[in-house]
Design an enzyme around this catalytic site. Structure first.
Site, PDB file in Angstrom:
ATOM      1  N   HIS A 113      15.137  15.949  35.290  1.00 20.53           N
ATOM      2  CA  HIS A 113      14.462  15.979  36.147  1.00 20.53           C
ATOM      3  C   HIS A 113      16.296  15.417  36.506  1.00 20.53           C
ATOM      4  O   HIS A 113      16.708  14.814  36.912  1.00 20.53           O
ATOM      5  CB  HIS A 113      13.315  15.315  36.885  1.00 20.53           C
ATOM      6  CG  HIS A 113      13.538  15.713  37.933  1.00 20.53           C
ATOM      7  ND1 HIS A 113      13.273  16.704  38.374  1.00 20.53           N
ATOM      8  CD2 HIS A 113      12.743  14.687  39.377  1.00 20.53           C
ATOM      9  CE1 HIS A 113      12.484  16.431  39.162  1.00 20.53           C
ATOM     10  NE2 HIS A 113      12.407  15.210  39.963  1.00 20.53           N
ATOM     11  N   HIS A 155      15.072  15.901  45.591  1.00 26.73           N
ATOM     12  CA  HIS A 155      15.333  16.759  44.267  1.00 26.73           C
ATOM     13  C   HIS A 155      13.794  18.142  44.529  1.00 26.73           C
ATOM     14  O   HIS A 155      13.189  17.839  45.997  1.00 26.73           O
ATOM     15  CB  HIS A 155      15.180  16.154  42.957  1.00 26.73           C
ATOM     16  CG  HIS A 155      14.067  15.443  43.858  1.00 26.73           C
ATOM     17  ND1 HIS A 155      12.962  14.359  42.791  1.00 26.73           N
ATOM     18  CD2 HIS A 155      13.990  13.541  44.422  1.00 26.73           C
ATOM     19  CE1 HIS A 155      11.988  13.116  43.270  1.00 26.73           C
ATOM     20  NE2 HIS A 155      12.645  13.020  44.220  1.00 26.73           N
ATOM     21  N   CYS A 169      14.205  21.932  38.872  1.00 25.43           N
ATOM     22  CA  CYS A 169      15.565  20.781  38.979  1.00 25.43           C
ATOM     23  C   CYS A 169      16.347  21.575  39.010  1.00 25.43           C
ATOM     24  O   CYS A 169      17.236  21.121  40.480  1.00 25.43           O
ATOM     25  CB  CYS A 169      14.330  19.749  39.389  1.00 25.43           C
ATOM     26  SG  CYS A 169      14.670  19.678  37.227  1.00 25.43           S
TER      27      CYS A 169
END
Length: 244
Positions: free
Chosen positions: A30, A42, A154
């Site tokens: 991530h 994010h 992401c």
């Protein structure tokens, strides 16, 4: 930090850094942009709200929405476990108990290929921190479109914030190095008829490795020619027109 690992300490972080943390036993990472004072912007997807791959991967890739590693709501962020889109979290919620890694920019082709796992570095050059933080903050207020594992994830968000580069074609993979690695691996498998050009298993392995490496390299945002520099304001305008 180097070829073997991009792991860093929190004390080394600077505003505008592209950071990431591995999830689900290193299956995927991530990504986000560190903004200073222990906060990260994010791009997330909540469980059941993302566009899946339509493959077996959907059984293993879960929600990227942050949560407190202790299991209770974070005293700084509250309960963000069901949030989606571009959000700001404390670094503890972002990491979710994982280690901290720094995504590297302006690496050489040799270094890029030595980092066989995608989603850790790029040949592309990062813009100045003030530009990175402006894009991230603007997208925090205005969104980054719908989350898609391959086309708009992401890592795509963090790379756009760092470079301002967008893919201008309708191909199936965005800027993400993780997605490019999956595509490269699939290409190597699909190209398996090349085994007839070899006489041994080591030869076949070398051919497969070569295909994988070349596919990853030509898919990198720093090599591709199907990209444009797009201001964050223009990007958001296009997203609104697309949704309207």
């Amino acid at each position: 930090m180097g070829v073997l690992s991009n792991k860093i300490d929190r004390e080394e972080l600077k505003p505008g850094d592209h950071i990431y943390s591995w999830r689900n036993a290193y299956l995927y990472a991530h990504h986000g942009i560190y903004t200073g004072e222990g906060k990260v912007i994010h791009f997330t997807r909540a469980a059941g709200q993302e566009i899946g791959t339509g493959t077996v991967l959907d059984r293993f890739i879960f929600s990227s929405s942050p949560s407190n590693p202790l299991g209770s709501p974070c005293p700084r962020c509250g309960d963000q476990s069901r949030l989606e889109g571009v959000i700001s979290s404390c670094i503890d919620c972002f990491l979710h108990g994982g280690n901290l890694y720094l995504f590297q920019y302006s690496v050489s082709p040799a270094f890029f290929l030595a980092k066989a796992r995608g989603g850790t570095c790029t040949l592309a050059t990062s813009d100045p921190p003030e530009d990175v933080l402006h894009r991230a903050s603007f997208l925090l207020q205005n969104g980054f479109g719908g989350y898609h594992i391959f086309k708009n994830n992401c890592e795509d968000f963090a790379i756009y914030c760092k470079t301002g580069l967008l893919v201008n074609t309708s191909i199936s993979v965005g800027r993400s190095g993780q997605a490019a690695s999956i595509l490269a691996a699939a290409t190597a498998v699909v190209s398996s008829p090349l085994r007839f050009l070899t006489t041994s298993c080591p030869g076949l392995a070398a051919v497969g490795c070569g295909i994988y490496c070349v596919s990853r390299l030509v898919s990198d945002i720093g090599i591709r020619r199907d990209v444009d520099k797009v201001s964050v304001e223009k990007l958001v305008d296009c997203l609104w027109l697309r949704c309207g």
